[in-house]
Design an enzyme around this catalytic site. Structure first.
Site, PDB file in Angstrom:
ATOM      1  N   GLU A 246      -6.123  -1.874   3.236  1.00 13.04           N
ATOM      2  CA  GLU A 246      -5.992  -1.931   1.771  1.00 13.04           C
ATOM      3  C   GLU A 246      -5.267  -3.224   1.471  1.00 13.04           C
ATOM      4  O   GLU A 246      -4.116  -3.402   1.853  1.00 13.04           O
ATOM      5  CB  GLU A 246      -5.205  -0.728   1.247  1.00 13.04           C
ATOM      6  N   CYS A 283       0.144  -3.164  -5.735  1.00 18.97           N
ATOM      7  CA  CYS A 283      -1.232  -3.592  -5.480  1.00 18.97           C
ATOM      8  C   CYS A 283      -2.104  -3.363  -6.703  1.00 18.97           C
ATOM      9  O   CYS A 283      -3.156  -3.967  -6.836  1.00 18.97           O
ATOM     10  CB  CYS A 283      -1.777  -2.841  -4.287  1.00 18.97           C
TER      11      CYS A 283
END
Ligand code: NAP
Length: 488
Positions: A246, A283
């Site tokens: 990720e 993020c």
């Protein structure tokens, strides 16, 4: 030796720690491999027992853990207590999932008499755990994406053992969580190899970990550059393994003029809060605001500038991240963006940054399309829905797209929804992208560069699927059928 630092003062924090030696790395992986032998065949109740005990262990040590994490990350006790709660919740959710059979789901296909293609033997599609998983922690979530974070919880629920590479940004927090976890595992009489941890200066320990022949998969949360390097190492092995990374994301927020008008000041405040939340170190931070030129959009931006001026972001996680924020904003300005709010300071606490650029320049300049980690957002002005769609297409891959103003069904909203779903793992029609719920329908991962495996998620129940490989059992003996998807 490895030295941790106080995030706020940048002074050395705590004792220096010894890096993992090659012999210790080998021993950790062998222990994980040995533990996997029995863990892969464990039932749901056994897995739940471990995961629940790990949740209890961090809750029990909350005060000390939050104190350590606060010193090493500067994220503050309120956020860190919340993150610890989320981490315990995640562990318990995967415990329930294992107990309810989620990790043992199978497809039973009874025999059909006769010849092919209609007739076939008794077949059962089950899933088997991959093996020891190498897990790389992220700096910005010292609990939830670290030693006992979602990757570890979902891998253990799937029947895998885990070797964690501790993040250099919170070494003492990692050490303490690891010790608590080891204590909990020991109390249950389970093998300590179920969870191992390594650490090192430079990249060697991590690269050697992912390359080790006994490691069956990698799970990573962090930067695009780090994730790409480790993915390449995983692929370059004699026998390549899955690598679930990720990575970075710019999370466009697309807003129609009408939505901005209706949303008013509440929307301005919500967005300003999201841009600066956790000093922008998420993020899912909204790094891009895509607006169609209009009086409403201009007014919204003027108010956003004022709202951001009142925000005082806290210290960034590390000095390196603080420097890279300045490099990122400077690169945007050099590539043609115009600053709307830019007040650089030589301090670990940055000021919020807002800049604007027209769509054509954005699409032509790669530097404008890169994630700037921190409280920084770029506004892209478009002249039409077509141009907005071109901007989304240029972004290419992102964890989220937020669409404000898609309430009325029309040809344009169809196109915007299609454009958003084509590039994002999660599309929001209200609110802001920061905040990732741990739930059944969550999808945290999208096309490159937000993730290396866009068909998987690192958050939510489906995260467990990453560590399970389908196998078809054909004409299996009765005893194997009776296990109903539980590996032997
Ligand atoms: P990072 O610097 O990539 O570090 C992550 C881990 O990978 C650390 O253990 C690090 O080791 C290791 N590593 C980094 N580069 C490596 C290399 N070339 N070879 C081997 N190991 C390597 O990322 P970060 O600073 O923790 O996180 C910031 C970034 O993560 C931001 O871009 C953010 O957007 C992204 N992020 C993404 C998500 C998501 O879900 N997509 C979530 C959170 C953060 P060291 O500790 O030794 O440096």
């Amino acid at each position: 030796m490895l030295q941790s630092f106080n995030a706020r003062t940048q002074e050395p924090f705590g004792a220096a720690l010894a890096p993992t030696t090659a012999a210790e790395l080998e021993a950790a992986i062998q222990a994980a491999d040995h533990a996997f032998d029995t863990w892969q065949a464990s039932d749901g109740n056994t897995r739940a027992k471990l995961l629940n005990a790990l949740a209890e262990a961090i809750e029990y040590d909350r005060e000390k853990l939050v104190e350590l994490a606060d010193a090493e990350t500067g994220l503050g006790p309120v956020r860190l207590n919340g993150e610890l709660d989320r981490t315990a919740f995640q562990l318990r959710r995967f415990a329930t999932l294992a107990q309810n059979g989620g990790a043992f789901a199978f497809t039973d296909d009874p025999a059909v008499a006769g010849g092919p293609p209609v007739g076939h033997p008794h077949m059962m599609r089950v899933r088997v755990p991959l093996g020891p998983v190498a897990m790389f922690s992220a700096s910005n979530f010292p609990f939830a994406f670290s030693v006992l974070g979602g990757d570890t919880a979902s891998a253990l629920a799937a029947g895998c053992s885990v070797v964690v590479k501790a993040h250099s940004g919170h070494l003492h927090t990692s050490q303490r969580v690891f010790e608590q976890a080891q204590h909990a595992i020991e109390k249950l009489g389970m093998p300590k190899g179920l969870l191992q941890m390594v650490q090192g200066a430079g990249n060697d320990v991590g690269v050697n970990l992912i390359k080790h022949p006994r490691i069956a998969a990698g799970a990573f949360t962090g930067s695009t550059r780090g994730g790409a390097a480790l993915r390449d190492a995983a692929r370059a092995r004699v026998r390549p393994i899955p690598f679930y990374g990720e990575l970075g994301s710019i999370n466009p927020v697309v807003a129609t003029p009408a939505a901005l008008k209706v949303g008013g000041d509440a929307l301005v405040q919500t967005l300003a809060g999201s841009i600066t939340l956790g000093c922008g170190q998420f993020c899912t931070n909204p790094g891009l605001l895509v607006l169609q030129r209009s009086a409403e959009s201009t007014e919204f931006v003027n108010h956003l500038v004022e709202a951001l001026k009142t925000q005082k972001p806290h210290a960034m996680l590390t000095k390196a991240m603080r420097q890279s924020l300045d490099h990122g904003t400077a690169a945007q300005l050099a590539a043609g963006a115009k600053a709307l709010l830019h007040n650089p300071v030589n301090d670990i606490n940055p000021n919020p940054y807002l800049a604007e650029v027209d769509a054509k320049t954005f699409m032509a300049q790669h530097a404008l399309q890169e994630e700037v980690f921190g409280p920084a957002t770029l506004i892209v002005w478009t002249d039409s829905v077509d141009e907005t769609l071109d901007v989304l297409h240029t972004v290419g891959g992102t964890l989220t797209v937020t669409l404000w103003g898609a309430e009325q069904e029309s040809a344009d909203t169809h196109r915007l929804v299609r454009g958003a779903t084509a590039i994002a793992g999660r599309v929001l029609f209200a609110g802001v992208p920061t905040g990732v719920a741990v739930t059944a329908a969550q999808q945290h991962g999208g096309p490159w560069p937000s993730s290396t495996e866009p068909m998987t998620t690192s958050v939510g129940d489906a995260a467990v699927d990453r560590f399970l490989r389908p196998v078809c059992l054909q004409d299996m003996p009765a005893w194997l059928y009776k296990r109903q998807g539980q590996p032997c």
